[in-house]
Structures are given as structure tokens and as C-alpha cells.
Design a protein around this motif. Structure first.
Motif, mmCIF file in Angstrom:
data_model
loop_
_atom_site.group_PDB
_atom_site.id
_atom_site.type_symbol
_atom_site.label_atom_id
_atom_site.label_comp_id
_atom_site.label_asym_id
_atom_site.label_seq_id
_atom_site.Cartn_x
_atom_site.Cartn_y
_atom_site.Cartn_z
ATOM 1 N N SER A 453 0.829 -1.099 -0.006
ATOM 2 C CA SER A 453 0.234 -0.084 0.121
ATOM 3 C C SER A 453 0.805 1.298 -0.012
ATOM 4 O O SER A 453 2.118 1.181 0.504
ATOM 5 N N TYR A 454 0.307 2.356 -0.326
ATOM 6 C CA TYR A 454 1.028 3.551 -0.728
ATOM 7 C C TYR A 454 -0.112 4.681 -0.122
ATOM 8 O O TYR A 454 -1.179 4.953 -0.407
ATOM 9 N N SER A 455 0.633 5.730 0.766
ATOM 10 C CA SER A 455 0.142 6.869 1.254
ATOM 11 C C SER A 455 0.121 7.929 -0.123
ATOM 12 O O SER A 455 1.055 8.126 -0.694
ATOM 13 N N VAL A 456 -0.872 8.536 -0.464
ATOM 14 C CA VAL A 456 -0.892 9.561 -1.336
ATOM 15 C C VAL A 456 -1.067 10.879 -0.735
ATOM 16 O O VAL A 456 -1.888 11.251 0.120
ATOM 17 N N LYS A 457 -0.116 11.891 -1.214
ATOM 18 C CA LYS A 457 -0.004 13.248 -0.850
ATOM 19 C C LYS A 457 -0.485 14.343 -1.903
ATOM 20 O O LYS A 457 -0.186 13.890 -3.001
ATOM 21 N N PHE A 458 -1.350 15.351 -1.451
ATOM 22 C CA PHE A 458 -1.892 16.170 -2.539
ATOM 23 C C PHE A 458 -1.425 17.729 -2.388
ATOM 24 O O PHE A 458 -0.837 17.933 -1.493
ATOM 25 N N LYS A 459 -1.456 18.141 -3.611
ATOM 26 C CA LYS A 459 -1.133 19.630 -3.609
ATOM 27 C C LYS A 459 -2.111 20.467 -2.933
ATOM 28 O O LYS A 459 -3.325 20.029 -3.209
ATOM 29 N N THR A 460 -1.725 21.650 -2.617
ATOM 30 C CA THR A 460 -2.821 22.558 -2.247
ATOM 31 C C THR A 460 -4.020 23.144 -3.307
ATOM 32 O O THR A 460 -3.300 23.235 -4.434
ATOM 33 N N ALA A 461 -5.076 23.269 -3.148
ATOM 34 C CA ALA A 461 -5.856 23.912 -4.063
ATOM 35 C C ALA A 461 -5.338 25.232 -4.826
ATOM 36 O O ALA A 461 -4.820 26.002 -3.957
#
Length: 461
Positions: A453-461
Motif C-alpha cells: 500500500s502507498y499513502s498519497v499526498k496532494f497539492k494545495t488547491a
């Protein structure tokens, strides 16, 4: 002519023999019989028969019979317990062997439960030995084996607590420090679970390898695992899994939570094939579970399948123009790939009309039919896998043996596509399933038979 000596014993109410030397002349009279034989009449004294001795023997005999029957019942009782506990001992032995095999085969060790079971076995052996008043070597051997197992459990617990736990805690602390450091350098913040208020994927974390598949079979390279993307109340922690040595899909196992997944303790197994009575089998590994319903590639006819785990019924729908000639790069039979995100359920495929280019369809779950379709410009056979996040299709490709890359994105909200480069580490080269789960913002990969499994990091909007 031989004379026959006949003794006629006459007494009162009872008879007894006297020693010959006590026979007096007054007590014995003799005469000749009709045929010349000698007849002796012996008059014995009136002696009472010892009836009280017979009664005592009878009472003792009855008491001994009752005691023997009681011991027989005890033996039968212990035999029944022994059969049950021997079965548990077999299971316990396999668990201890799993613990001995190394720390990578478990996540949490229930040492106290092991000790309780071992004490039960020890008590049983002690009772059997005392009840049967036996000194057979088998009891000593069993007792010694149980004591050795207890020592092994103590050693494993000591090893786990004094080394692995400390190392794990320190590792987690270090990992958090590194993530904090990286967070300070990068402009991103994860949106709340279920929210799409972000600018898309920024990066993918390191692979977290749970263990080899639940069948503990390294040849089971095909399969999938993950969580329900929209679980029913009470099923928020449920996991699913299946794998085999080829892409044929014939059953799905359900686990109550992560611990039971790792301990290989399914709460249900759904069979998609039972002889000729039922054949709902599928092909490929890109299946998902949503609302306690399994979505997968139906085997015959080639179509998208839907299996309701509550009702245990299946149905299928043919996907218009979908072709079974264009699979993903890593393996055959990956023609229909199901995905779910914060906005719904999807299926990817290719058509002859598109010359093998990847097509994305949005599924109306109630009608179980496509309600919208998007055409991409990427050739499906060059893609290793694909998944959805907040209405955006992400496609992957192989960089090298250890590296995978998210290289393409198609935004269904804007109907725009773009080429990107987000590299992440593979546990092993070959994987057949990759899906995003909006409930925990993680990617779930079945990588050469292992849960990853992998954690996903997102950019700020």
C-alpha cells in the motif's frame, strides 16, 4: 473283582468336609451293598455356612464395579477433551511456527492467549496422568513439549518487546521527522477524507509491504486486495482479497479488519463457481468492492460483472464496443479495470474503434450501465495500470525494475489530459492490481503476490 468305595455324606441343614484323621469310629459305619460294594456312611457335625462372608464379598464387588465404571466415564470424558484440545494444539503449533519463522509474518502477537492455551494443555496432561495413575513415557513427553513451547513463547515475546518494538517506535519517530521536514519544503496539504479540495497528486509515499498473500504461496502472483471504497455501516474496516497462479478469478475472501487479514482469518468466502450449478467466474485482477458489492470482469460472456455480497447473486452487462484484445502491459486478461473515487464508480477498457487507446466510462451504479464515456490518447497496452482520484484518471508505466511512474492524467471535470511525472518505488517488478481508495487516500497494489500500500499526498488547491 474290584470293590468300589462309595461315601454318602449326610448332614443337617449344611454340609462340610472333615479331615480324615478326625473321622471317629463312632461317626462312621460300613455295610455291603446289594452288589457287594462297600458303603460307608459318615455323619458330619452340624456346621453353619459363612453367609456373612459372601455378603461382604458381594458388597466389595459392587463397590469395585461402580469405581471401575466411574473411571471408565472419566477416561471417556478426558478422551473427548483430548480430541478437542489436540485439534487446538495443532492450530497452536502452526501459530508458534509462524512466530518462530520471523517478525515479517505477523503484526501483533497475542502472547497471553498462547499462554492460556498452553496452561490448558498442561492441566489436561496432569489430570490424565493422575486419573489413570499412569507413568507412561507419553505423558512425560507431552508435558516436556508443552513446557518447551511455553519457553519459546516467552523468548519470542522478550525478543519482540526488547528489540522489534523499540526499533519500530524509533523508526516511526524518524519517519515522522522526515515527513515533517519534507512537508516544510513542499507546498501541499492533504484534503479531508472524501474532499476534492486539492490540486491533484503531488507525490506517492514509500511502499508499505504487509505480507505475502493469505495463501502464503509465492506462485499466486495474480490477484488483488483492498478496502471497500464506500462501506456500509459497520464494515468500515473490512478488507477483501483473492489470488491465484493465473488470472482466473473464482472466489473472494472478506476480512473484518486489518489484523484478521494479516492473521489469515476471513469472516466469509464467496464462491463464484460451484461445479456446473453456478459459474460466475471472472478474469483479470482489477476488481474492487463498493457498497459491499464486487465489481469485476465477467468471464463468459466478456462483460462487466456485479456480485452482491449480501444477496449472493451476480449479474453482468456487456460494455458497448469493449474489446478483449487490449490488456495492460504487465499481464493478459486485464481488459476491464474497475476503479472508484470520491465521485463514483468507473471502468477503463479499449475498443477496436479507438485502435486500442484507453477509454474511460462512468458507471451508473443503480442501473449498472455506462452514463458517460471519455476517450484518451494513450495506448492501453503501454499502460501498466490506472486508477481514479476525484474524477481524474491517472495512468502508470514502468521506468525500471524498482521504479514506477504516474505519467498521464485525464481530468473528466474539464475533459483535459496532461502528461506528468510522479515516480514511486515498486516492491517488486511485476504487479497486476493498483487501486485508489477514497476512504483512507491510499493506493492498494498486489505486487508479485504481496500486499503493498502507498499513502498519497496532494497539492494545495
Amino acid at each position: 473283582m474290584h470293590r468300589i468305595l462309595v461315601l454318602l455324606l449326610i448332614a443337617g441343614p449344611a454340609y462340610a468336609w472333615l479331615p480324615v484323621e478326625e473321622w471317629g469310629s463312632g461317626n462312621v459305619t460300613g455295610s455291603l451293598g446289594e452288589f457287594g460294594q462297600c458303603i460307608c456312611k459318615v455323619y458330619l457335625p452340624d456346621t453353619s455356612f459363612p453367609a456373612d462372608h459372601v455378603e461382604s464379598v458381594q458388597i466389595s464387588s459392587n463397590r469395585l464395579t461402580a469405581e471401575v465404571e466411574l473411571h471408565i466415564k472419566k477416561v471417556l470424558h478426558f478422551k473427548g477433551e483430548l480430541v478437542i484440545l489436540l485439534s487446538e494444539l495443532s492450530n497452536l503449533t502452526s501459530r508458534v511456527e509462524m512466530l518462530e519463522s520471523g517478525p515479517d509474518k505477523y503484526i501483533k502477537l497475542d502472547f497471553e492467549l498462547l499462554r492460556v492455551e498452553l496452561r490448558q494443555f498442561e492441566t489436561l496432561v496432569t489430570h490424565l496422568k493422575a486419573s489413570l495413575n499412569s507413568s507412561l513415557p507419553i505423558f512425560d513427553s507431552l508435558y516436556t513439549e508443552i513446557r518447551n513451547m511455553s519457553m519459546t513463547v516467552d523468548q519470542l515475546e522478550s525478543y519482540d518487546k526488547s528489540n522489534l518494538e523499540v526499533i519500530r517506535i524509533e523508526f516511526v519517530k524518524l519517519q515522522r521527522k522526515l515527513e515533517k521536514c519534507q512537508d516544510e519544503q513542499e507546498d501541499f496539504s492533504n484534503a479531508a477524507i472524501g474532499s476534492c479540495k486539492h490540486g491533484g497528486i503531488l507525490r506517492v509515499g514509500k511502499p508499505v509491504v504487509s505480507q505475502l498473500n493469505a495463501d502464503l504461496n509465492s506462485n499466486f502472483k495474480f490477484g488483488g486486495w483492498g478496502k471497500d471504497s464506500e462501506p456500509l455501516p459497520g464494515s468500515e474496516h473490512m478488507y477483501f482479497y483473492y489470488s491465484y497462479s493465473d488470472p482466473l478469478f473464482s472466489r473472494i475472501r472478506v476480512y473484518a479488519d486489518y489484523y484478521r487479514l494479516i492473521m489469515r482469518q476471513p469472516i466469509r468466502t464467496h464462491e463464484l463457481y460451484i461445479n456446473s450449478a453456478k459459474d460466475w467466474r471472472g478474469l483479470g485482477n482489477n476488481y474492487i468492492v463498493r457498497n459491499n458489492t464486487l465489481y469485476y470482469q465477467f468471464r463468459s460472456p466478456f462483460s462487466m460483472g456485479k456480485y452482491d455480497m449480501n444477496k449472493q447473486t451476480a449479474e453482468y452487462r456487456v460494455v458497448p464496443k469493449a474489446s478483449n484484445r487490449f490488456s495492460y502491459h504487465y499481464s493478459d486478461s486485464q481488459n476491464l479495470d474497475f476503479a472508484a473515487d470520491e465521485k463514483g464508480l468507473y471502468v477503463t477498457y479499449a475498443t477496436e474503434e479507438s485502435n486500442g487507446k484507453l477509454v474511460l466510462g462512468k458507471i451508473n451504479e443503480a442501473a449498472f450501465a455506462l452514463e458517460d464515456v471519455w476517450q484518451t490518447s494513450i495506448f492501453k497496452q503501454s499502460v501498466t495500470n490506472a486508477f481514479m482520484v476525484c474524477g481524474i484518471l491517472y495512468a502508470t508505466r514502468s521506468v525500471d525494475v524498482q521504479t514506477e511512474e504516474i505519467f498521464y492524467a485525464y481530468d473528466t471535470n474539464k475533459r483535459q489530459e496532461s502528461y506528468i511525472s510522479i515516480k514511486f518505488e515498486k516492491f517488486q517488478d511485476f504487479y497486476v492490481s493498483l487501486d485508489y481508495n477514497p476512504r483512507d487516500q491510499k493506493l492498494y497494489m498486489f505486487n508479485n503476490g504481496y500486499y503493498v500500500s502507498y499513502s498519497v499526498k496532494f497539492k494545495t488547491a
